[in-house]
Design an enzyme around this catalytic site. Structure first.
Site, mmCIF file in Angstrom:
data_model
loop_
_atom_site.group_PDB
_atom_site.id
_atom_site.type_symbol
_atom_site.label_atom_id
_atom_site.label_comp_id
_atom_site.label_asym_id
_atom_site.label_seq_id
_atom_site.Cartn_x
_atom_site.Cartn_y
_atom_site.Cartn_z
ATOM 1 N N LYS A 9 0.834 -1.197 0.000
ATOM 2 C CA LYS A 9 0.000 0.000 0.000
ATOM 3 C C LYS A 9 0.877 1.259 0.000
ATOM 4 O O LYS A 9 2.105 1.180 0.212
ATOM 5 C CB LYS A 9 -0.940 -0.059 1.211
ATOM 6 C CG LYS A 9 -1.945 -1.225 1.137
ATOM 7 C CD LYS A 9 -2.802 -1.324 2.390
ATOM 8 C CE LYS A 9 -3.841 -2.430 2.287
ATOM 9 N NZ LYS A 9 -4.652 -2.566 3.537
ATOM 10 N N TYR A 49 -12.051 -2.853 -3.586
ATOM 11 C CA TYR A 49 -12.611 -3.041 -2.247
ATOM 12 C C TYR A 49 -14.142 -3.081 -2.253
ATOM 13 O O TYR A 49 -14.773 -2.777 -1.239
ATOM 14 C CB TYR A 49 -12.106 -1.931 -1.315
ATOM 15 C CG TYR A 49 -10.702 -2.181 -0.774
ATOM 16 C CD1 TYR A 49 -10.403 -3.345 -0.061
ATOM 17 C CD2 TYR A 49 -9.690 -1.254 -0.962
ATOM 18 C CE1 TYR A 49 -9.125 -3.574 0.443
ATOM 19 C CE2 TYR A 49 -8.405 -1.474 -0.457
ATOM 20 C CZ TYR A 49 -8.131 -2.640 0.249
ATOM 21 O OH TYR A 49 -6.869 -2.868 0.756
ATOM 22 N N ASN A 112 -1.921 -0.218 7.373
ATOM 23 C CA ASN A 112 -1.374 -1.554 7.650
ATOM 24 C C ASN A 112 -0.517 -2.126 6.516
ATOM 25 O O ASN A 112 -0.319 -3.338 6.414
ATOM 26 C CB ASN A 112 -2.476 -2.516 8.103
ATOM 27 C CG ASN A 112 -3.520 -2.792 7.034
ATOM 28 O OD1 ASN A 112 -3.431 -2.276 5.919
ATOM 29 N ND2 ASN A 112 -4.503 -3.606 7.379
ATOM 30 N N HIS A 115 -1.662 -5.529 1.381
ATOM 31 C CA HIS A 115 -2.881 -6.287 1.102
ATOM 32 C C HIS A 115 -2.508 -7.664 0.581
ATOM 33 O O HIS A 115 -1.552 -7.808 -0.188
ATOM 34 C CB HIS A 115 -3.716 -5.577 0.025
ATOM 35 C CG HIS A 115 -4.785 -6.449 -0.581
ATOM 36 N ND1 HIS A 115 -6.027 -6.597 -0.002
ATOM 37 C CD2 HIS A 115 -4.775 -7.258 -1.677
ATOM 38 C CE1 HIS A 115 -6.739 -7.450 -0.737
ATOM 39 N NE2 HIS A 115 -6.006 -7.863 -1.753
ATOM 40 N N GLU A 126 -8.855 -10.623 -8.229
ATOM 41 C CA GLU A 126 -7.953 -9.486 -8.025
ATOM 42 C C GLU A 126 -6.825 -9.484 -9.060
ATOM 43 O O GLU A 126 -6.444 -8.426 -9.568
ATOM 44 C CB GLU A 126 -7.408 -9.499 -6.598
ATOM 45 C CG GLU A 126 -8.492 -9.154 -5.577
ATOM 46 C CD GLU A 126 -8.094 -9.353 -4.124
ATOM 47 O OE1 GLU A 126 -8.961 -9.157 -3.249
ATOM 48 O OE2 GLU A 126 -6.934 -9.718 -3.841
HETATM 49 P P1 DAT Z 1 -7.464 -7.519 5.145
HETATM 50 O O1 DAT Z 1 -6.727 -6.373 4.497
HETATM 51 O O2 DAT Z 1 -6.693 -8.095 6.295
HETATM 52 O O3 DAT Z 1 -7.926 -8.563 4.164
HETATM 53 P P2 DAT Z 1 -10.217 -6.584 5.173
HETATM 54 O O4 DAT Z 1 -10.326 -7.154 3.790
HETATM 55 O O5 DAT Z 1 -11.263 -6.970 6.167
HETATM 56 O O6 DAT Z 1 -8.784 -6.899 5.819
HETATM 57 O O7 DAT Z 1 -10.211 -4.995 5.086
HETATM 58 C C1 DAT Z 1 -9.485 -4.339 4.073
HETATM 59 C C2 DAT Z 1 -8.757 -3.177 4.691
HETATM 60 O O8 DAT Z 1 -9.701 -2.264 5.245
HETATM 61 C C3 DAT Z 1 -7.842 -3.533 5.864
HETATM 62 O O9 DAT Z 1 -6.564 -3.957 5.435
HETATM 63 C C4 DAT Z 1 -7.785 -2.251 6.623
HETATM 64 C C5 DAT Z 1 -9.173 -1.666 6.425
HETATM 65 N N1 DAT Z 1 -10.036 -2.001 7.546
HETATM 66 C C6 DAT Z 1 -10.579 -3.221 7.823
HETATM 67 N N2 DAT Z 1 -11.321 -3.177 8.939
HETATM 68 C C7 DAT Z 1 -11.242 -1.907 9.378
HETATM 69 C C8 DAT Z 1 -11.783 -1.206 10.501
HETATM 70 N N3 DAT Z 1 -12.561 -1.831 11.387
HETATM 71 N N4 DAT Z 1 -11.470 0.108 10.638
HETATM 72 C C9 DAT Z 1 -10.700 0.750 9.733
HETATM 73 N N5 DAT Z 1 -10.151 0.152 8.669
HETATM 74 C C10 DAT Z 1 -10.419 -1.162 8.485
HETATM 75 MG MG MG Z 2 -9.280 -8.423 2.618
#
Ligand code: DAT
Ligand code: MG
Length: 148
Positions: A9, A49, A112, A115, A126
């Protein structure tokens, strides 16, 4: 062989973590099949997303992803989707184990660093979205030193 989509990212690129992150996947034994530095626009980030469009953090997440260049990659190997997620660590860096990428290099969930696809089917989608031009066709000569 299984493939996954991995994206460093904008914070990971800005913080100079590209080499470190690629090194972890390389040293594990996975094979790099696609790689590009790319800045995506809002509609593209919203498509990537799309599953999270109803979430309260969706707008902030999209703003973050379009805020600078990302490194988009395809990595290949046995169980690379699941193992890739383990290398990356839990979504919230507060819960990511030390030794994982997020555990070692991130603090806030909204920064974080990386991805990784969460399933073989989402990886397929993807990779098609991010690499419509296709990916490299090659086989590492280390194959027999990594796989029995
Ligand atoms: P991951 O990236 O571990 O697959 P995800 O697909 O649930 O997680 O979410 C995509 C991204 O969205 C994640 O890397 C960070 C952000 N995100 C997820 N949950 C969040 C939350 N509760 N508050 C803020 N950002 C969040
Ligand atoms: Mg995810």
């Amino acid at each position: 062989m299984e493939q996954t989509f991995i994206m460093i990212k904008p914070d990971g690129v800005q913080r100079g973590l590209v080499g470190e992150i690629i090194g972890r996947f390389e040293k594990k034994g996975f094979t790099l099949k696609g790689l590009k530095l790319i800045t995506v626009d809002r509609p593209f980030a919203e498509k990537h997303y799309a599953d999270l469009s109803a979430k309260p953090f969706f707008n902030g997440l999209v703003e973050y992803i379009i805020s600078g260049p990302v490194v988009a990659m395809v990595w290949e190997g046995k169980s690379v989707v699941t193992t890739g997620r383990k290398i990356i660590g839990a979504t919230n860096p507060a819960d990511s184990a030390p030794g994982t990428i997020r555990g070692d290099y991130a603090i806030d969930i909204g920064r974080n660093v990386i991805h990784g696809s969460d399933a073989v089917e989402s990886a397929r989608k993807e990779i098609a979205l991010w690499f419509p031009e296709g990916i490299a066709e090659w086989r590492s000569s280390l194959h027999s030193w990594v796989y029995e």
